[in-house]
Design a protein around this motif. Structure first.
Motif, PDB file in Angstrom:
ATOM      1  N   ALA A 315       0.821  -1.213   0.000  1.00  0.00           N
ATOM      2  CA  ALA A 315       0.000   0.000   0.000  1.00  0.00           C
ATOM      3  C   ALA A 315       0.854   1.263   0.000  1.00  0.00           C
ATOM      4  N   ARG A 316       2.129   1.144   0.404  1.00  0.00           N
ATOM      5  CA  ARG A 316       3.021   2.313   0.433  1.00  0.00           C
ATOM      6  C   ARG A 316       3.533   2.697  -0.943  1.00  0.00           C
ATOM      7  N   ALA A 317       3.351   1.837  -1.933  1.00  0.00           N
ATOM      8  CA  ALA A 317       3.822   2.140  -3.285  1.00  0.00           C
ATOM      9  C   ALA A 317       3.004   3.275  -3.882  1.00  0.00           C
ATOM     10  N   GLY A 318       3.500   3.812  -4.976  1.00  0.00           N
ATOM     11  CA  GLY A 318       2.906   5.024  -5.540  1.00  0.00           C
ATOM     12  C   GLY A 318       1.680   4.803  -6.402  1.00  0.00           C
ATOM     13  N   THR A 319       0.975   3.716  -6.249  1.00  0.00           N
ATOM     14  CA  THR A 319      -0.254   3.491  -7.012  1.00  0.00           C
ATOM     15  C   THR A 319      -1.297   2.849  -6.115  1.00  0.00           C
ATOM     16  N   ARG A 320      -2.560   3.197  -6.325  1.00  0.00           N
ATOM     17  CA  ARG A 320      -3.637   2.656  -5.493  1.00  0.00           C
ATOM     18  C   ARG A 320      -4.203   1.354  -6.046  1.00  0.00           C
ATOM     19  N   SER A 321      -3.862   1.009  -7.257  1.00  0.00           N
ATOM     20  CA  SER A 321      -4.373  -0.224  -7.856  1.00  0.00           C
ATOM     21  C   SER A 321      -3.395  -1.369  -7.611  1.00  0.00           C
ATOM     22  N   PHE A 322      -3.855  -2.584  -7.899  1.00  0.00           N
ATOM     23  CA  PHE A 322      -2.996  -3.758  -7.777  1.00  0.00           C
ATOM     24  C   PHE A 322      -2.057  -3.773  -8.975  1.00  0.00           C
ATOM     25  N   TRP A 323      -0.771  -3.558  -8.692  1.00  0.00           N
ATOM     26  CA  TRP A 323       0.192  -3.493  -9.801  1.00  0.00           C
ATOM     27  C   TRP A 323       1.469  -4.208  -9.386  1.00  0.00           C
ATOM     28  N   ILE A 324       2.617  -3.674  -9.730  1.00  0.00           N
ATOM     29  CA  ILE A 324       3.888  -4.377  -9.546  1.00  0.00           C
ATOM     30  C   ILE A 324       4.139  -4.713  -8.073  1.00  0.00           C
ATOM     31  N   ALA A 325       3.998  -3.722  -7.199  1.00  0.00           N
ATOM     32  CA  ALA A 325       4.268  -3.953  -5.775  1.00  0.00           C
ATOM     33  C   ALA A 325       3.313  -4.998  -5.203  1.00  0.00           C
ATOM     34  N   GLY A 326       2.047  -4.956  -5.617  1.00  0.00           N
ATOM     35  CA  GLY A 326       1.082  -5.936  -5.125  1.00  0.00           C
ATOM     36  C   GLY A 326       1.420  -7.342  -5.580  1.00  0.00           C
ATOM     37  N   ALA A 327       1.782  -7.487  -6.854  1.00  0.00           N
ATOM     38  CA  ALA A 327       2.123  -8.811  -7.365  1.00  0.00           C
ATOM     39  C   ALA A 327       3.366  -9.362  -6.674  1.00  0.00           C
ATOM     40  N   VAL A 328       4.362  -8.519  -6.444  1.00  0.00           N
ATOM     41  CA  VAL A 328       5.584  -8.969  -5.765  1.00  0.00           C
ATOM     42  C   VAL A 328       5.266  -9.358  -4.316  1.00  0.00           C
ATOM     43  N   HIS A 329       4.403  -8.593  -3.674  1.00  0.00           N
ATOM     44  CA  HIS A 329       4.017  -8.929  -2.298  1.00  0.00           C
ATOM     45  C   HIS A 329       3.373 -10.317  -2.230  1.00  0.00           C
ATOM     46  N   VAL A 330       2.410 -10.557  -3.093  1.00  0.00           N
ATOM     47  CA  VAL A 330       1.708 -11.835  -3.052  1.00  0.00           C
ATOM     48  C   VAL A 330       2.657 -12.973  -3.434  1.00  0.00           C
ATOM     49  N   ALA A 331       3.433 -12.785  -4.508  1.00  0.00           N
ATOM     50  CA  ALA A 331       4.299 -13.856  -5.000  1.00  0.00           C
ATOM     51  C   ALA A 331       5.366 -14.229  -3.973  1.00  0.00           C
ATOM     52  N   THR A 332       6.042 -13.235  -3.415  1.00  0.00           N
ATOM     53  CA  THR A 332       7.099 -13.542  -2.438  1.00  0.00           C
ATOM     54  C   THR A 332       6.513 -14.101  -1.144  1.00  0.00           C
ATOM     55  N   SER A 333       5.323 -13.652  -0.772  1.00  0.00           N
ATOM     56  CA  SER A 333       4.681 -14.170   0.444  1.00  0.00           C
ATOM     57  C   SER A 333       4.309 -15.636   0.279  1.00  0.00           C
ATOM     58  N   LEU A 334       3.706 -15.989  -0.857  1.00  0.00           N
ATOM     59  CA  LEU A 334       3.285 -17.367  -1.071  1.00  0.00           C
ATOM     60  C   LEU A 334       4.482 -18.314  -1.154  1.00  0.00           C
ATOM     61  N   VAL A 335       5.538 -17.877  -1.828  1.00  0.00           N
ATOM     62  CA  VAL A 335       6.717 -18.731  -1.974  1.00  0.00           C
ATOM     63  C   VAL A 335       7.415 -18.951  -0.639  1.00  0.00           C
ATOM     64  N   ALA A 336       7.446 -17.912   0.203  1.00  0.00           N
ATOM     65  CA  ALA A 336       8.133 -18.007   1.494  1.00  0.00           C
ATOM     66  C   ALA A 336       7.199 -18.398   2.634  1.00  0.00           C
ATOM     67  N   ASP A 337       5.942 -18.687   2.315  1.00  0.00           N
ATOM     68  CA  ASP A 337       4.940 -19.064   3.322  1.00  0.00           C
ATOM     69  C   ASP A 337       4.791 -17.974   4.384  1.00  0.00           C
ATOM     70  N   LEU A 338       4.658 -16.736   3.925  1.00  0.00           N
ATOM     71  CA  LEU A 338       4.450 -15.587   4.803  1.00  0.00           C
ATOM     72  C   LEU A 338       3.010 -15.102   4.653  1.00  0.00           C
ATOM     73  N   PRO A 339       2.497 -14.370   5.653  1.00  0.00           N
ATOM     74  CA  PRO A 339       1.121 -13.867   5.561  1.00  0.00           C
ATOM     75  C   PRO A 339       0.940 -12.899   4.395  1.00  0.00           C
ATOM     76  N   VAL A 340      -0.198 -13.002   3.741  1.00  0.00           N
ATOM     77  CA  VAL A 340      -0.566 -12.073   2.675  1.00  0.00           C
ATOM     78  C   VAL A 340      -1.482 -11.012   3.251  1.00  0.00           C
ATOM     79  N   ARG A 341      -1.279  -9.774   2.856  1.00  0.00           N
ATOM     80  CA  ARG A 341      -2.128  -8.672   3.344  1.00  0.00           C
ATOM     81  C   ARG A 341      -3.468  -8.712   2.603  1.00  0.00           C
ATOM     82  N   GLU A 342      -4.392  -9.471   3.162  1.00  0.00           N
ATOM     83  CA  GLU A 342      -5.676  -9.646   2.488  1.00  0.00           C
ATOM     84  C   GLU A 342      -6.500  -8.363   2.508  1.00  0.00           C
ATOM     85  N   ASP A 343      -6.287  -7.501   3.492  1.00  0.00           N
ATOM     86  CA  ASP A 343      -7.003  -6.224   3.495  1.00  0.00           C
ATOM     87  C   ASP A 343      -6.592  -5.378   2.295  1.00  0.00           C
ATOM     88  N   TYR A 344      -5.317  -5.420   1.954  1.00  0.00           N
ATOM     89  CA  TYR A 344      -4.830  -4.694   0.780  1.00  0.00           C
ATOM     90  C   TYR A 344      -5.441  -5.273  -0.501  1.00  0.00           C
TER      91      TYR A 344
END
Length: 370
Positions: A315-344
């Motif tokens: 959410a700190r990235a410079g766009t309000r839509s799901f874009w590069i930062a959102g995809a990297v967050h989800v992808a790295t979280s799933l691969v490392a078995d970390l929590p995903v920010r479902e509110d985001y």
């Protein structure tokens, strides 16, 4: 921002300096012709950016860059280089620009450094990066490949294979990855041309980038092979989450998300990570911010830098839509078995796709494990 140019009129024409000075009222430009004058200025007051010509009248450019690193490690160092730059210059500068330097190229380099400073405004981080004796160099084979493809969309398989093969060490690592369980699907790949044909250009770009980046010695006692495997998986996932126009940016950002772990003096900022003995200082910069800063010095696009820096809080990235930062967050979280920010994900309207992404991640990891 304070910008210091060092060199005579041949390497740094007056018109170019005036253009930089007039570009932004917040840019304070100074110019000296020799290295000793630059050292005196740096000792007297901090400089944000120093641009050094290839040749100075009183000392080698590498000597000045080393002195600036010692005096002001937080200063961003740009070296103007000729056709055959000295190896030490390449190890001491953060960015390199060929001479004669173009106006747009110089302004872009300075502007991107300013944007990076605003994004990662942490003096301790700049000092930490600045003190590293030899930063991981930019991935030259990958950048040459990207340049060739941008210059000619009709670049053929043979041309790509020849370019990758120009660095035998990288070519060997690429072939090794091509024949791993994840990519080969049971078929042995013996040459680069076959690898490009079978795997496709986008996958080959990932493999070249991974081969160069993860060949660097790690700053921590880390398993570089495991780090590389996670990065490749995250890259594949991020590519599938984004539209075609953004897929390559997302894949590259995910591949480089943990590059900061290759730097000394930073801490592993992932949830639950245990810092090694040499980075127990809680004030040490986190590897995500450090990695983003390094990518900025390499001149990579700002969406990639943002995504690496804010991968745990997109959410700190410079766009309000799901874009590069959102995809990297989800992808790295799933691969490392970390929590995903479902509110985001809910705020950006993609929460319904999370289960599908989890299934994709599970399939990819099962394939790798098999």
């Amino acid at each position: 921002m304070r910008i210091l140019f060092v060199g005579d009129g041949d390497g740094l024409p007056a018109g170019l300096l005036a253009l930089v000075g007039d570009m932004d009222e917040r840019w304070h430009v100074q110019h000296v012709e020799d290295g000793n004058a630059a050292i005196a200025l740096a000792a007297e007051s901090p400089q944000d950016v120093v641009v050094v010509a290839p040749a100075l009248p009183d000392m080698p450019a590498a000597t000045l860059l080393g002195q600036i690193r010692t005096l002001r490690p937080e200063t961003s160092r740009i070296a103007l280089i000729g056709a055959h730059p000295h190896a030490r210059v390449l190890s001491l500068a953060h960015r390199f620009l060929p001479v004669p330097v173009g106006e747009a190229q110089l302004l872009e380099a300075i502007g991107s450094l300013e944007e990076l400073r605003e994004l990662l405004d942490d003096p301790a981080l700049r000092t930490c990066i600045g003190r590293i004796e030899q930063l991981p160099p930019p991935p030259q084979t990958y950048l040459a490949l990207m340049h060739a493809l941008e210059a000619d969309e009709d670049t053929g398989t043979a041309d790509i294979a020849r370019l990758i093969g120009s660095d035998p060490a990288i070519a060997a690592k690429v072939l090794q990855l091509c024949n791993s369980a994840y990519f080969s699907a049971g078929r042995t790949i013996t040459d680069l041309r076959t690898a490009v044909t079978r795997l496709g250009l986008s996958t080959m770009r990932d493999l070249v980038l991974a081969s160069e980046v993860f060949a660097q010695p790690g700053g921590h006692d880390i398993d570089r092979h495991a780090l590389q495997q996670r990065a490749l998986l995250a890259s594949q996932l991020a590519r599938r989450m984004l539209p075609e126009s953004s897929a390559e940016l997302g894949a590259t950002a995910a591949l480089l998300a943990d590059i900061g772990l290759l730097l000394p003096g930073v801490r592993d900022a992932r949830p639950g990570a245990t810092a090694p003995d040499d980075t127990r200082d809680a004030d040490a910069p986190g590897h995500m911010e450090a990695g983003a800063y390094l990518l900025g010095l390499w001149g990579l696009p700002m969406p990639i830098i943002e995504a690496v820096a804010f991968q745990r809080d997109p959410a700190r990235a410079g766009t309000r839509s799901f874009w590069i930062a959102g995809a990297v967050h989800v992808a790295t979280s799933l691969v490392a078995d970390l929590p995903v920010r479902e509110d985001y994900l809910a705020r950006t309207g993609v929460h319904a796709q999370l289960d599908g992404w989890r299934a994709q991640a599970a399939r990819l990891m099962e394939r790798l494990a098999g």
